[in-house]
Each structure stands twice: as C-alpha cells, then as structure tokens.
Design a protein around this motif. Structure first.
Motif: not given
Length: 141
Positions: A51, A53-54, A58, A60, A72, A75, A136
């Motif tokens: 996974h 994140s940005s 996130t 997956y 996604a 987050r 991400p």
C-alpha cells in the motif's frame, strides 16, 4: 505475479480471504506474508503490491492468482466534495463517484492483470476549483 509485501500489512488484507477461523498475520524478514487460521491451516499469500500513501490518499493492492485488485481511500481528512481516480497495468482510469467521502472509506475494488505501476489520485473541489490531494503509486510485478 510477485510484488513485495511490507511487514506493516493493513488489516483490510485479511478481509480479502475467506478464513473460517480467526487469523494471525506474520511477515518474515524476506517480506513474505503468511496467514495462519489454525494450527492445521496455513495459507501463503502471494506477494503483491504494497500500500502507498501520499498526502491524503492511500492506494491498496492485492494479488489473488487471477491478476490484481486495487482500491483507494482518503486517509485522514473527510472530503466534502471529491472523488478518487485509480489506474494501473491494463486498467484504464476508473473514478469513484463525486461526493462526500469520509476518511477511511474505500472505493470499490478494480481488477486487472499485468505488471507495472498502479496509482490513485484524490481530488477535492473547494469553492468550485478541483485540486489534487494526493497521488500515491505501488508496483505490481
């Protein structure tokens, strides 16, 4: 199909398999994951996408022998008016519906086959203007 699994595997990964008993997830130093549902049953998970994140997004991924799945979420901040775009190998850009997205609410899962990079981009509209709130990517190989 192989992709690295990090020791920090999200709990959502366990919900993908149909395990009849409580499960324990362990990761070896080689980053191979094993799900144990009871002493008599051990299931090897295929190595698959991490996974990633940005900012507030996130992505997956999960491999199941028939290709991969990606999904996604936003987050940590609710998005009042927005959507998530997801794309990857042999998966054209897909978009979740526009609207309110509480933090931690997953999009649907999209399935495809192939190797390469899968990405998700979150979009939020404020005062009539769209802005990216995270992009991400994970590697599927």
């Amino acid at each position: 199909m192989k992709v690295k699994v990090t020791p920090k595997i999200p709990v959502r990964l366990l919900a993908i398999g149909a395990l009849a008993a409580p499960a324990i997830l362990t990761a070896s130093p080689n980053a191979h994951a094993t799900v144990t549902s009871s002493p008599a049953h051990t299931i090897q998970l295929k190595e698959c996408g991490d996974h990633g994140s940005s900012d507030n997004v996130t992505i997956y991924s999960y491999c199941d022998g028939n290709g991969y799945q990606v999904w996604a979420e936003f987050r940590h901040t609710d998005v009042v008016d927005g959507h998530l775009d997801v794309w990857g190998p042999n998966l054209p850009r897909r978009s979740s519906p526009n609207g309110y997205w509480p933090a931690g609410t997953d999009t649907q899962r999209w399935r495809a086959e192939g190797n390469g990079t899968a990405c998700a981009e979150g979009w939020s509209r404020v005062a009539g203007k769209w802005r990216s709130v995270g992009l991400p990517c994970v590697t599927i190989s």
